[in-house]
Structure formats: structure tokens, C-alpha cells
Design a protein around this motif. Structure first.
Motif, PDB file in Angstrom:
ATOM      1  N   ASP A 171      47.748  32.607  47.007  1.00  0.00           N
ATOM      2  CA  ASP A 171      47.263  33.486  45.947  1.00  0.00           C
ATOM      3  C   ASP A 171      48.185  34.685  45.759  1.00  0.00           C
ATOM      4  O   ASP A 171      48.415  35.139  44.627  1.00  0.00           O
ATOM      5  N   MET A 202      36.150  31.074  34.588  1.00  0.00           N
ATOM      6  CA  MET A 202      36.950  31.472  35.746  1.00  0.00           C
ATOM      7  C   MET A 202      37.721  30.274  36.294  1.00  0.00           C
ATOM      8  O   MET A 202      38.895  30.388  36.673  1.00  0.00           O
ATOM      9  N   ASP A 203      37.059  29.135  36.343  1.00  0.00           N
ATOM     10  CA  ASP A 203      37.692  27.908  36.834  1.00  0.00           C
ATOM     11  C   ASP A 203      38.897  27.548  35.975  1.00  0.00           C
ATOM     12  O   ASP A 203      39.967  27.171  36.491  1.00  0.00           O
ATOM     13  N   PHE A 220      33.570  37.630  40.205  1.00  0.00           N
ATOM     14  CA  PHE A 220      34.448  36.958  41.146  1.00  0.00           C
ATOM     15  C   PHE A 220      33.703  36.498  42.399  1.00  0.00           C
ATOM     16  O   PHE A 220      34.035  35.473  42.989  1.00  0.00           O
ATOM     17  N   TRP A 256      40.652  29.673  34.094  1.00  0.00           N
ATOM     18  CA  TRP A 256      41.700  30.680  34.288  1.00  0.00           C
ATOM     19  C   TRP A 256      42.475  30.409  35.574  1.00  0.00           C
ATOM     20  O   TRP A 256      43.705  30.516  35.608  1.00  0.00           O
ATOM     21  N   LEU A 257      41.768  30.044  36.646  1.00  0.00           N
ATOM     22  CA  LEU A 257      42.433  29.774  37.926  1.00  0.00           C
ATOM     23  C   LEU A 257      43.360  28.569  37.816  1.00  0.00           C
ATOM     24  O   LEU A 257      44.532  28.636  38.202  1.00  0.00           O
ATOM     25  N   ILE A 286      43.396  35.755  38.992  1.00  0.00           N
ATOM     26  CA  ILE A 286      42.675  35.317  37.799  1.00  0.00           C
ATOM     27  C   ILE A 286      42.623  36.435  36.761  1.00  0.00           C
ATOM     28  O   ILE A 286      42.868  36.221  35.569  1.00  0.00           O
ATOM     29  N   TYR A 287      42.313  37.645  37.220  1.00  0.00           N
ATOM     30  CA  TYR A 287      42.213  38.796  36.314  1.00  0.00           C
ATOM     31  C   TYR A 287      43.556  39.081  35.654  1.00  0.00           C
ATOM     32  O   TYR A 287      43.631  39.338  34.452  1.00  0.00           O
ATOM     33  N   GLN A 291      42.408  36.223  45.143  1.00  0.00           N
ATOM     34  CA  GLN A 291      42.226  35.197  44.114  1.00  0.00           C
ATOM     35  C   GLN A 291      41.738  35.831  42.814  1.00  0.00           C
ATOM     36  O   GLN A 291      42.205  35.481  41.724  1.00  0.00           O
ATOM     37  N   SER A 310      40.258  29.329  26.649  1.00  0.00           N
ATOM     38  CA  SER A 310      39.229  29.956  27.473  1.00  0.00           C
ATOM     39  C   SER A 310      37.877  29.351  27.120  1.00  0.00           C
ATOM     40  O   SER A 310      37.735  28.634  26.123  1.00  0.00           O
ATOM     41  N   GLY A 320      46.201  29.166  35.328  1.00  0.00           N
ATOM     42  CA  GLY A 320      47.136  30.135  35.900  1.00  0.00           C
ATOM     43  C   GLY A 320      48.123  29.459  36.833  1.00  0.00           C
ATOM     44  O   GLY A 320      49.331  29.753  36.809  1.00  0.00           O
ATOM     45  N   TYR A 377      32.567  27.871  42.988  1.00  0.00           N
ATOM     46  CA  TYR A 377      33.722  27.035  43.315  1.00  0.00           C
ATOM     47  C   TYR A 377      33.469  26.218  44.578  1.00  0.00           C
ATOM     48  O   TYR A 377      33.876  25.058  44.674  1.00  0.00           O
TER      49      TYR A 377
END
Length: 380
Positions: free
Chosen positions: A29, A190-191, A348, A193-194, A332-333, A328, A177, A197, A355
Motif C-alpha cells: 500500500d 471503495m472496492d 474506510f 477505487w482500490l 484509495i483517497y 490503504q 465510480s 487504483g 472487504y
């Protein structure tokens, strides 16, 4: 007694392995965030003197609920109409999809609608079959793909085209998104974005390995070089498969991440439907290179490792876990901020629990002996 003694004998090795996994993921990360800061490519490109002719392709199957929002955004796209072609396909829907397409198409000379004929399910999945027929009617030198449940920004076409012209890539993957209408939707976001990313970081290293069918550009030249969707092996992840085939032909593939090409898709509504979606995605993930599989395996292995350490050392284990959530979360942010999106920091912690549940339930469901249900069609 023998079981306890066996555990005590193996404990040092198990503890050491757990520590390595946890440290490995935290370090991963950290590296991802560093590369996002120092090795991020924007691919903005200069405004061309003459825009190329593009074709937007949107297949639909029972999308009467989502189509009005999608088509409204398509109507707002900023691109010269004499250089724009839009092909909308109705993939044997059982609702008002065709009626909506007919109403919207009226008095739009650059818009064409077509009914998709049933293909051979052993050769192509339903979406690939629809897209193959639609591309066959296209005139554009650049093909832009999105889904009927997506909302596009007005700058979408121009930003994707400029990136292609600058990079001369055969494939441009965009960024999507999830509409944050609920906590469950924000967790899915979020998933995305992770995962995206990680895709972006690795793509900017020059090792793009996938594409995303709801926000994607393919040059007609690259598409025809692989024989289109009809020319690739059967796959439940046709976007991944055609992206891989185009890369193997020597074409460049890039990932464009900006607020100008940020599309928004609707969230999955129920957990069962989410697992069915993830099971389909897992078919593509299992075709990834070993490096990618190791990255994904590290994500999944973290949870039993950290739970084991929390069991042995509660305070230290929880402290390390919170640190992982922070690193992490920062990645993501930071990645989301590249598109102007601002995420809720409190989410988060919820995402870590989400997750944990989805990562392991997806693995179980993937190996569960059942067919994959996709838009009312069953595969496998």
C-alpha cells in the motif's frame, strides 16, 4: 492435548508467516501510494485541429430503469455531431428498452438503433455477441464503449480521444465510480477505487493487463487486428479478453484517470447479486499474469494473518490492523482525488469489514459448483 502441543510447535512458523504477509501488504500500500504520487500519467493531450470520427456503442438488456439517465448524459456530450455516431443495441430485452431507444432516437441522424439477434452462447457471451453485431455497423475510426447503467460527463468523448491521440494507444481504459446512494453502494465504490487504483499504477509502469467495458476506447485498427469480439476466445469478461488480445498484437494500452472521463455506474442492490458479479469477474482474474495473482492473493491472505496475530497479541495486532486501514485508505483517497472525488474518511473502517466479508465469500462462491447468472443468461 496432542492438538495443543502441535499448535505450540507450529506457532513460531505460523506467526512469522503471518507477520510477513501483514508487512508485505502494508508495504504494498505504501508503494502504491508512492507511485501514484510520483509516476502518475495524465494523458491530457492537446486539442486536435480536427476531431476524428468516433462511434459510441451502448448495448442494453432490460435496462428501462437505467436508460433515461444514461441517454440524458449522452445527449449532453460535447463532441462535433458531424464526427459522432451513436449505436444503441437492444439485446432481446423483455421490458420497455426498445421503446425507450426508439423515442430517444427520433430526429437524431447520428443515432442508430438495432435489435440484437441471438448468438451462439458457446462462442460468445451475450454482451460480446451484442457488441460484435453493433461494431459491424459502425463507421468511426475510434470505438467508445459504455453501459446502459452509466452516466457520462459531457467531456467524456473528447478526453478519451485526446488521450488516444497523445499516446497512440490501441486501447484506452477510462475510470468509473459507483453512485454513492447508500452505505452498501459506497463500499462497492471503495472496492472499485482500490482495484482500479492498482490497475492505474501498474498500467503507468507500462504493464497494462486489463480493460473495463463500461468505459473503454478501442481503435478500429486494433479491434480488427484481433478479429473483434468474434475473434477472441469465449470469456465471461470480454473486455479483459479483447484487451489482452490487442496487447498481444503489439498495441499500446493506457489507463486514463481524470474528472473529464469519470463515468458513474449504478451499484449492485443485493449481496447475492454482488457475489454473482464477482464470480464472473473472478473468471477474468484467474487469467491474469502471476504477478497480479500474487497481489490479489496478498490482499486476501491478509485477513487470516491479521486475525491470527490479534489472537496472539491483541493490542499489537489491532494497532497494526488500524495502520493498514490508514495506509490503504490513504491510497484509495489519493486515487479518488485524482478525479476530484472526495470520499468519506469514516467509510474506510466499514470498508475493511466489507472487504473481509466479500473477499472470502467471493472465493467460496467462485469454486461453488453453480452456473454464473448474467442478465438472465446462465454460463458455466
Amino acid at each position: 492435548m496432542a492438538v495443543r502441543q502441535g499448535f505450540q510447535d507450529r506457532r513460531p512458523v505460523m506467526e512469522f508467516a503471518a507477520i510477513l504477509i501483514v508487512i508485505g501488504l502494508v508495504f504494498q500500500d505504501f508503494l502504491l501510494s508512492s507511485f501514484l504520487v510520483f509516476n502518475f500519467y495524465g494523458f491530457r493531450g492537446e486539442i486536435p485541429k480536427e476531431w476524428p470520427h468516433v462511434t459510441i456503442l451502448i448495448p442494453s438488456r432490460n435496462e428501462e430503469k437505467n436508460l433515461p439517465r444514461c441517454l440524458y448524459s449522452v445527449n449532453k456530450l460535447d463532441y462535433p455531431l458531424d464526427k459522432l455516431e451513436i449505436i444503441l443495441g437492444d439485446d432481446r430485452s423483455g421490458d420497455r428498452t426498445w421503446e425507450i431507444l426508439e423515442d430517444w432516437q427520433r430526429q437524431k441522424d447520428h443515432v442508430h438503433i438495432m435489435k440484437i439477434s441471438e448468438g451462439n452462447p458457446e462462442e460468445m457471451n451475450g454482451k460480446a455477441n451484442a457488441l460484435a453485431q453493433m461494431v459491424g455497423k459502425s463507421q468511426g475510426s475510434l470505438l467508445l464503449f459504455t453501459d446502459a447503467d452509466c452516466v457520462l460527463p459531457p467531456t467524456w468523448v473528447k478526453s478519451m480521444v485526446r488521450a488516444q491521440l497523445e499516446s497512440q494507444a490501441g486501447v484506452v481504459t477510462g475510470i468509473t465510480s459507483v453512485a454513492p446512494k447508500s452505505l452498501f453502494a459506497r463500499m462497492q465504490g471503495m472496492d472499485w477505487w482500490l482495484t482500479l487504483g492498482m490497475v492505474k499504477v501498474i498500467s503507468d509502469w507500462g504493464n497494462a493487463v486489463t480493460s473495463m467495458g463500461n468505459n473503454m476506447l478501442i481503435t478500429k485498427k486494433a479491434y480488427e487486428a484481433v478479429g473483434g469480439f468474434a475473434g477472441i476466445p469465449f470469456s465471461l469478461t470480454e473486455d479483459f479478453e479483447i484487451g489482452k488480445a490487442i496487447k498481444e498484437k503489439g498495441f499500446r494500452s493506457i489507463h486514463l484517470v481524470s474528472n473529464e472521463n469519470l463515468a458513474q455506474t449504478e451499484a449492485i442492490q443485493g449481496y447475492g447479486e454482488l457475489l454473482r458479479q464477482r464470480k464472473r469477474w473472478m473468471y477474468g482474474a484467474m487469467q491474469l499474469p502471476m504477478f497480479w495473482k500474487l497481489l490479489l492473493a496478498l490482499q486476501v491472505a491478509f485477513f487470516p494473518a491479521i486475525l491470527f496475530l490479534v489472537f496472539l497479541h491483541p493490542f499489537e495486532g489491532l494497532a497494526v490492523w488500524l495502520f493498514k486501514v490508514a495506509t490503504q485508505g490513504f491510497f484509495i483517497y489519493l486515487f479518488a482525488s485524482k478525479t476530484g472525488e472526495k470520499l468519506k474518511k469514516r467509510d474506510f473502517v466499514f470498508f475493511e469489514l466489507y472487504y473481509l466479508a466479500t473477499a472470502w465469500s467471493t472465493i467460496v462462491y467462485y469454486f461453488w459448483p453453480s452456473k454464473t447468472d448474467w442478465k438472465g443468461r446462465k454460463y458455466g
